[in-house]
Motif scaffolding. Sequence first.
Motif, short mmCIF file in Angstrom:
data_model
loop_
_atom_site.label_atom_id
_atom_site.label_comp_id
_atom_site.label_asym_id
_atom_site.label_seq_id
_atom_site.Cartn_x
_atom_site.Cartn_y
_atom_site.Cartn_z
N ILE A 107 50.19 64.72 46.11
CA ILE A 107 48.65 64.20 46.09
C ILE A 107 48.44 62.99 45.36
N ALA A 108 49.05 62.84 44.16
CA ALA A 108 49.30 61.56 43.62
C ALA A 108 49.68 60.26 44.53
N LEU A 109 50.70 60.68 45.27
CA LEU A 109 51.42 59.58 45.84
C LEU A 109 50.48 58.97 47.28
N VAL A 110 49.68 60.09 47.82
CA VAL A 110 48.80 59.78 48.93
C VAL A 110 47.66 58.95 48.37
N ILE A 111 47.04 59.35 47.07
CA ILE A 111 46.14 58.77 46.62
C ILE A 111 46.47 57.19 46.18
N ALA A 112 47.60 57.15 45.53
CA ALA A 112 48.31 55.67 45.14
C ALA A 112 48.46 55.07 46.44
N SER A 113 48.89 55.53 47.44
CA SER A 113 48.93 54.80 48.86
C SER A 113 47.74 54.04 49.15
N GLY A 114 46.61 54.99 49.33
CA GLY A 114 45.41 54.84 49.82
C GLY A 114 44.70 53.51 48.80
N VAL A 115 44.86 53.71 47.69
CA VAL A 115 44.17 52.63 46.75
C VAL A 115 44.94 51.39 46.83
N LEU A 116 46.18 51.49 46.82
CA LEU A 116 46.89 49.95 47.00
C LEU A 116 46.67 49.26 48.46
N VAL A 117 46.53 49.90 49.50
CA VAL A 117 46.16 49.35 50.63
C VAL A 117 44.91 49.01 50.93
N GLY A 118 44.03 49.74 50.11
CA GLY A 118 42.63 49.46 49.92
C GLY A 118 42.52 47.92 49.21
N LEU A 119 43.16 47.91 48.15
CA LEU A 119 43.30 46.73 47.22
C LEU A 119 43.68 45.37 48.28
N ALA A 120 44.75 45.99 49.13
CA ALA A 120 45.40 44.75 49.76
C ALA A 120 44.33 44.29 50.88
N ILE A 121 43.48 45.13 51.40
CA ILE A 121 42.77 44.87 52.49
C ILE A 121 41.44 44.02 51.70
N LEU A 122 41.13 44.39 50.73
CA LEU A 122 39.89 43.83 49.73
C LEU A 122 40.22 42.57 49.41
N ILE A 123 41.65 42.23 48.98
CA ILE A 123 41.92 40.82 48.72
C ILE A 123 42.30 39.80 49.72
N SER A 124 42.65 40.50 50.63
CA SER A 124 42.83 39.85 52.07
C SER A 124 41.39 39.06 52.54
N PHE A 125 40.35 40.16 52.35
CA PHE A 125 39.34 39.85 53.05
C PHE A 125 38.45 38.57 52.22
N PHE A 126 38.70 38.58 50.87
CA PHE A 126 38.28 37.49 50.23
C PHE A 126 39.13 36.35 50.40
N ALA A 127 40.36 36.45 50.38
CA ALA A 127 41.39 35.40 50.21
C ALA A 127 41.48 34.51 51.85
N LYS A 128 41.05 35.44 52.68
CA LYS A 128 41.03 34.77 54.17
C LYS A 128 42.38 34.79 54.80
N GLU A 129 43.50 35.01 53.78
CA GLU A 129 44.88 34.61 54.39
C GLU A 129 45.81 35.67 53.74
N LEU A 130 46.90 35.71 54.19
CA LEU A 130 47.84 36.86 53.60
C LEU A 130 48.72 36.08 52.61
N ASN A 131 48.65 36.59 51.35
CA ASN A 131 49.14 36.09 50.13
C ASN A 131 50.31 36.83 49.37
N LEU A 132 50.70 36.29 48.57
CA LEU A 132 52.03 37.37 48.08
C LEU A 132 51.71 38.65 47.21
N LEU A 133 50.40 38.52 46.74
CA LEU A 133 49.72 39.77 46.03
C LEU A 133 49.62 40.64 47.10
N THR A 134 48.84 40.51 48.10
CA THR A 134 48.72 41.33 49.11
C THR A 134 49.97 42.12 49.81
#
Length: 730
Positions: A107-134
Amino acid sequence: MSKACCGSDEQGANRVSGKMDLDLPAGTVESTFKVSGMDCADEIAAIQSSLRIEQVFKVEAKLMSSTVQVWYSPQLDENEIRRLINKSGVKVVDPNKNAKSISGQRIALVIASGVLVGLAILISFFAKELNLLTIVLCLVSIFCGGLLVFPKGLRAIRQGHLDMNVLMTVAVAGAVYLGDYTEAAMVVFLFAFSELLEAFSVVRARKAIQEVINVSPKVALLKAANGELNSVPVDSVKVGDTVVVRAGDLFPTDGNVISGKTEVNQAPLTGESTPVKKREGDSVYAGTVNLSGSVEVQVTKILSDSKVSQIIRMVEDAQKSKAPSQRFVDQFAKVYTPAVFVLGLLICFVPPIFFGGRWEDWIYKALVLLVIACPCALVISTPVSIVSGLTAMARRGVLVKGGIFLETLGRLKAVAVDKTGTITEGVPQVLVLKKWNQLQENEIIKIAASIEKLSNHPLAQAVVRYAAKSGVSVVSVEQSHTEQGRGIFATVEGHEYFLGNHRFTHELGVCSPDLEKYLQSLEEQAMSVVVVGHKPHDNCSGEVLGVFGIGDKIREEAKGAIQDIHKAGCEAVVMLSGDNNRTVSAISKQVGIDKVFGELLPDGKVSKIKELVSEYKYVGMVGDGVNDAPALAQASIGIAMGAIGTDAAIETADVALMKDDLRQLSVAIIQGKRTLGIIRFNIGFALVLKAIFLILALSGYSSMWMAIAADTGATLIVIINALRLLKIND
């Protein structure tokens, strides 16, 4: 399979000896292992593949009970079997411990995977481009979710077969190769999430089964010879022991009440919520609840032979029997997954090589196809539907021996019923006795009862009870010969007599016009007739001595039950009886039966069933599971009514109605239709959705994350739809 266990270990291993499956070599060892992590068809395939060695003869992995049953050579060590099962990706656990069905780590792995990809999508939305953090967030998300997917995919490849984990592994690897990190992470997360949802659905179905299975009591209050009461494990109680059952306790074994009276809740066995009164001489059953007074019970069966144990075995064995729809899906998936993989390769290579297409475009389309092809929703829908339907029926006291029979119930177009004990109460009594010559009534009763005491037929027992009530003693019969379906010849006190039905009097040539008229009058009143007289022999033409008119009360619920069966979709309800035509016709009119056939011998019932099957294709036969065995076997499905009273009924019938109530049959038919409908919807929905997204993918309108989101949604929908079967509406 017949088997005898002469030893067991902590994992439930059993040595098989004596009479056993003829397909297995002599001396075969059987072991049953409890496992965790077996949540879908992929794990089952992996287990079977891992155990595919010469010294393993047979493997049965049961998804809903989370067990693996293995038959293997005695030269093979059991620890090796355990190692091979663990190698498949699941884990053998102690069956006596309540291990977590779904680990917190998963359960923890699934939650972690979801939270991380959610953060990546959020950052890429504001950054408007693919960056190292994403990219880093996506790669860590892929790693977390991939721990639940990639090892299974690699194991499948090593074992030489393709499954949905292989498809996802290739799709994610391809997306990373193309630089679509966010999409790769989303695919891993959604797939791991859908697998988690699937696991939760299986856990819920398992819990529902355990509710049925866990009615078995654990301890008994044993009464010693000196009157002392001792609490002992129920397994140690023997036949003949006396146990005390207090108000609120479960009855620990099957037995007979020898002291006290009470009311018993038999719902765990029959689904009947109304308490049943019990007093001295009445039977009680393990797993039922003593509601009021304390009673003493003499044990008639040890727990392993009790009614509740039979039910538990039936519920567990029902999971072995695959329904036609489930076999279709399994076969379809075996061909479907490799075919899609080959199609993906063709889409990836053919357009760029032969038509100048861009490699990136066609690789991506091939990857989308692999994601779309994931058969999660298709594979999981049928077993969850079947088990949910079977479990709900068991809760209601209707035992169905497998998915194939549940589906057959849903297809029934006609139902054939026996008269005695099904439409009528099955306890006939003598209503009329008419002398037909100068012999005294008591003498006629003595002759008839002496002959009938040899038979367990309900009409025969009615005559015997009438003799006892009249204070007439029976005498020994010197010799007898039964004419099946007609009557009996017997010698009593040196004289030869016959005793039988209306038809028998014609065959013997003793039916005069006056007798014919009288017999007809009784039959028009829905009575069965038993004629007793001197047997024709030598120069004696025979003589009728007396006529018994025997009536059997129609069940109060019979008429409503027949109406409910019609409402459930059956076109015809047919009565098949060995009784005379006038009697069965009179009864059938009162309860609304469509067709009636009387004066049938056992082979006559079989012939009528064949005719009904030819006309309606799907025909159910309701009987007692013993006397009607040939007809039950000939029907599409054999149904035993009132099976709580007879072990043979549970063993011989395909469906056992534990409660002595025909109304349960319409509930079973409706549940069968619901199960069929839900399975068809689930299969159709999954296939149509995949076809739509396949077209969208080839047209360039679908992405990988959209495809996996659709598959996750489809899996969730079919699971929720299947779990609706756990509830039966009254």
